[in-house]
Design an enzyme around this catalytic site. Structure first.
Site, PDB file in Angstrom:
ATOM      1  N   GLU A 201      49.390  89.405  41.565  1.00 37.33           N
ATOM      2  CA  GLU A 201      49.194  89.751  40.150  1.00 37.33           C
ATOM      3  C   GLU A 201      48.200  90.896  40.076  1.00 37.33           C
ATOM      4  OE1 GLU A 201      47.937  86.612  37.473  1.00 37.33           O
ATOM      5  OE2 GLU A 201      48.284  87.933  35.751  1.00 37.33           O
TER       6      GLU A 201
ATOM      7  N   CYS B 234      49.683  85.495  34.286  1.00 36.01           N
ATOM      8  CA  CYS B 234      49.561  85.710  32.838  1.00 36.01           C
ATOM      9  C   CYS B 234      49.987  87.101  32.409  1.00 36.01           C
ATOM     10  CB  CYS B 234      48.122  85.469  32.410  1.00 36.01           C
ATOM     11  SG  CYS B 234      47.610  83.775  32.536  1.00 36.01           S
TER      12      CYS B 234
ATOM     13  N   ASN C 106      55.914  82.234  32.573  1.00 37.01           N
ATOM     14  CA  ASN C 106      54.779  81.803  33.390  1.00 37.01           C
ATOM     15  C   ASN C 106      53.869  80.949  32.527  1.00 37.01           C
ATOM     16  OD1 ASN C 106      52.704  82.027  35.637  1.00 37.01           O
ATOM     17  ND2 ASN C 106      51.560  82.862  33.903  1.00 37.01           N
ATOM     18  N   GLU C 107      53.571  79.777  32.975  1.00 39.60           N
ATOM     19  CA  GLU C 107      52.660  78.884  32.245  1.00 39.60           C
ATOM     20  C   GLU C 107      52.999  78.794  30.758  1.00 39.60           C
ATOM     21  OE1 GLU C 107      48.506  79.573  33.154  1.00 39.60           O
ATOM     22  OE2 GLU C 107      48.742  78.636  35.112  1.00 39.60           O
TER      23      GLU C 107
HETATM   24  O1  AHR Z   1      45.874  83.353  38.946  1.00 37.07           O
HETATM   25  C1  AHR Z   1      45.185  83.666  37.779  1.00 37.07           C
HETATM   26  C2  AHR Z   1      45.882  83.145  36.543  1.00 37.07           C
HETATM   27  O2  AHR Z   1      45.894  81.749  36.562  1.00 37.07           O
HETATM   28  C3  AHR Z   1      47.324  83.494  36.410  1.00 37.07           C
HETATM   29  O3  AHR Z   1      47.508  84.735  35.843  1.00 37.07           O
HETATM   30  C4  AHR Z   1      47.847  82.428  35.515  1.00 37.07           C
HETATM   31  O4  AHR Z   1      49.209  82.154  35.708  1.00 37.07           O
HETATM   32  C5  AHR Z   1      46.963  81.256  35.778  1.00 37.07           C
HETATM   33  O5  AHR Z   1      46.458  80.722  34.616  1.00 37.07           O
END
Ligand code: AHR
Length: 658
Positions: free
Chosen positions: A48, A246, A377-378
């Site tokens: 990321e 995120c 994601n999440e």
């Molecule tokens: O890894 C950091 C963050 O943790 C990521 O962006 C997210 O998916 C999670 O909350």
């Protein structure tokens, strides 16, 4: 409760001193009984652009704000002029004429000579400059007359020059041209800078001012930092998940990651604020933007280079639910779904298809062989399930073999998780993405998490996890305690490889001068990169993953916390080797006898890799392998191995099967 007590005892004994009394166990391995197939993708990496992981990190561009598109167009730049004449430097916005890269800099020179008028770029918390290395400078320009010379310099903070050259801009007229020059540095600097002095008369327009080191990964122009990629390649990861995290969701939908904006010529990739710029007020990073010089083509190429399966994650029509929670109405979801379908075409399509052609034009006519992608994601709630269903129908309808990774939210338990887990299993989701950022205690206690999971239906993707130590043992640092607890947990993943198909630690990279989130797997500065103890553990699992899991038991029970001992075993069919992993998370040395059943003949000696340290130990730039595996040999007699595990140790054994 019992395990909680044991863990507290462990911390207590750690604080008051070690207990060196010995414990003896017999662990029985049955090499003839396959418990589960270990997928080649089992251990992977999560990428990321957080902590300056891409811009200012693995993407080797040294110039910050190269196209003047940051909110403050001159951020990262300073003007070198005793007294700036009004209008000498203008940031001009082309607006509709070029919506993707609207701004450029217009410089007006009044018979300027070197030293009169110039710019300095500060880089991403400085620029790493290496003695003897080639540097590639380039710029887009246009000028009414061919009159401009650029004096390029690398300097330290006292303005001392450590490398320079001159670039003459020779084209005139209304069109933009690219000019480039290479030169060498004669000194190493951790925090260098770039100067550009103007010589000439009249105006010159400048854009995409760029500087790359000559030692990028595979020597690709405009490429990635080789030292950082090498650390990834060394892990031989089964997959690489990208671009997050995120960042996929965005703080609102305008800020979501859109892969189509990240492919094609770099000057046409539309820059965007990085959500981590403003996410944590206590770790503000006002200069954090995404240039997308590292875009989806480069991610696929990286996966290809390091032999990892690409695993892109796409926005599902929902922005981050901790932020705006903005939702795309179902009636407007089609473009989001189309992005997913087009991505499959971009990765796998024939060069005559619209998106396959884009890939080919970027230099990769062969398909990237995409096999899976994540939707969201999440994300959570019925809104997620509703949107996921639409994605699932469209993608499976057109590409039935593409596996879909689905979100189970932010936490590995609780109401939200239970709801999603239930719904996703009803939908027969291919993979359910579980995230666990938890204390070491949780990782130790959850080594049995998957022992009783359903053995059929959806598989688990441990898509993000990291052990977060608390203040008693060093604030959220990558300590040996964190890594050891992850190793213990990972033996449980390996034992349950029929349930867990993939897993990755998160986040991956952090720049020491610009991080927002800790702990992280790999830390970098402008010149160096090192793997944490967690990295060493991940690497050990990945390099020693085997192809099928076999039972290893203590008193006929899985080894998952008895006397703080954790173990897994597998067979590497290709190498014809038995691999055994043992974590001793106690403060006691343990003399284990490994009894190897179900084998015909064994070599007389095996390879032993051991990690052992104080629980608070860390790696650093000065001591990058302070906590790292040490290799030795171990004797095998009468199908038995005596394995003396030191307190707080992780051992990996490889034994040749004859
Ligand atoms: O890894 C950091 C963050 O943790 C990521 O962006 C997210 O998916 C999670 O909350």
């Amino acid at each position: 409760m019992k395990q909680r007590f044991a863990f507290l005892l462990l911390i207590l004994t750690m604080l008051v001193g070690k207990n060196y009394s010995q414990v003896n166990h017999t662990l029985v391995v049955n090499a003839a009984q396959t418990k589960a197939t270990v997928d080649p993708t089992m251990w992977g990496i999560f990428f990321e652009d957080i902590n300056f992981g891409a811009d200012g990190g693995i993407y080797a561009e040294l110039v910050k704000n190269r196209s003047f598109e940051f909110f403050k167009p001159m951020m990262g730049w300073t003007v070198n002029r005793k007294k700036l004449v009004e209008g000498e430097l203008l940031v001009i916005n082309r607006g509709e004429e070029n919506t993707r890269n609207p701004r450029f800099l217009r410089v007006t020179m009044n018979n300027a000579v070197k030293g009169d008028l110039g710019l300095t770029n500060e880089g991403f918390r400085g620029m790493g400059i290496k003695k003897g290395l080639r540097y590639d400078f380039s710029v887009l320009y246009r000028q009414p007359e061919a009159h401009t010379k650029l004096h390029i310099e690398l300097t330290d903070s006292t303005k001392r020059v450590v490398g320079d050259t001159v670039l003459s801009l020779t084209e005139a007229g209304d069109s933009w041209h690219k000019a480039a020059v290479t030169f060498h540095a004669n000194e190493t600097l951790l925090k260098g800078r770039l100067n550009i002095w103007f010589e000439g008369n009249g105006t010159v327009d400048l854009d995409m001012i760029s500087l790359f080191p000559g030692d990028t990964w595979k020597n690709r122009p405009g490429g990635m930092r080789a030292d950082m990629v090498q650390l990834l390649a060394d892990m031989k990861p089964g997959f690489i998940r990208f671009p997050g995290g995120c960042i996929v969701e965005g703080f609102d939908l305008t800020n979501r990651y859109r892969w189509k904006n990240t492919v094609g010529p770099i000057e046409e990739r539309q820059l965007m604020i990085n959500r981590w710029n403003i996410e944590f007020p206590y770790r503000n990073a006002p200069d954090y933007f995404q240039t997308f010089g590292l875009g989806f083509f480069e991610y696929f190429q990286l996966a290809d280079d390091i032999g990892a399966e690409p695993l892109p994650i796409l926005n599902c029509g929902m922005a981050c639910q901790f932020n705006s929670a903005e939702l795309v109405p179902m009636k407007d979801l089609d473009p989001f779904i189309q992005d997913a379908l087009d991505l499959i075409e971009f990765a796998n399509g024939d060069v005559n298809t619209k998106w396959g052609k884009v890939r080919a034009e970027m230099g990769h006519p062969a398909p990237f062989n995409l096999k899976m992608m994540g939707i969201g994601n999440e994300n959570w709630g019925p809104q997620y399930i509703e949107r996921l269903k639409a994605f699932q129908a469209a993608i499976k309808g057109k590409y039935p073999n593409i596996k879909l990774i689905c979100s189970s939210g932010t936490d590995p338990n609780g109401e939200r998780f239970d709801y999603l887990n239930g719904e996703l299993r009803k939908l027969n989701a291919d993979f359910i993405d579980e995230h666990y950022y938890r204390k070491p205690e949780w990782f130790l206690q959850n080594a049995r998490r998957y022992d009783n999971y359903p053995r059929t239906g959806s598989k688990v993707f441990g898509g993000e996890y990291a052990s977060h130590v608390d203040n008693t043992v060093g604030s959220k640092r990558n300590t040996w305690l964190a890594a050891l607890s992850e190793a213990a947990f990972m033996t449980g993943l390996e034992r349950n490889a029929d349930v867990v198909g993939m897993a990755s630690y998160a986040p991956l990279f952090a720049n020491v001068d610009g991080w927002q989130w800790a702990p992280d797997l790999i830390w970098v500065n402008n010149l160096q990169a090192y793997g944490t103890p967690d990295y060493q553990v991940q690497k050990l699992f990945s390099l020693n993953k085997g192809s099928k899991a076999v039972p290893i038991t203590l008193n006929k029970d899985a080894v998952a916390g008895q006397d703080s001992l954790y173990a897994s075993a597998c067979i590497d069919a290709a190498a014809n080797e038995l691999i055994i992993k043992v974590v001793n998370a106690s403060d006691k040395a343990q003399n284990n006898t490994l009894q190897l059943d179900g084998v015909k003949k064994l070599a007389a000696k095996g390879k032993l890799l051991t990690m052992q340290s104080d629980l608070t130990a860390v790696n650093s730039f000065d001591s990058p392998t302070n906590v790292a595996p040490v290799e030795s040999t171990i004797a095998i007699k009468n199908k038995k191995i005596v394995l003396n595990t030191a307190p707080y140790s992780f051992s990996v054994l490889r034994v040749k099967l004859d």
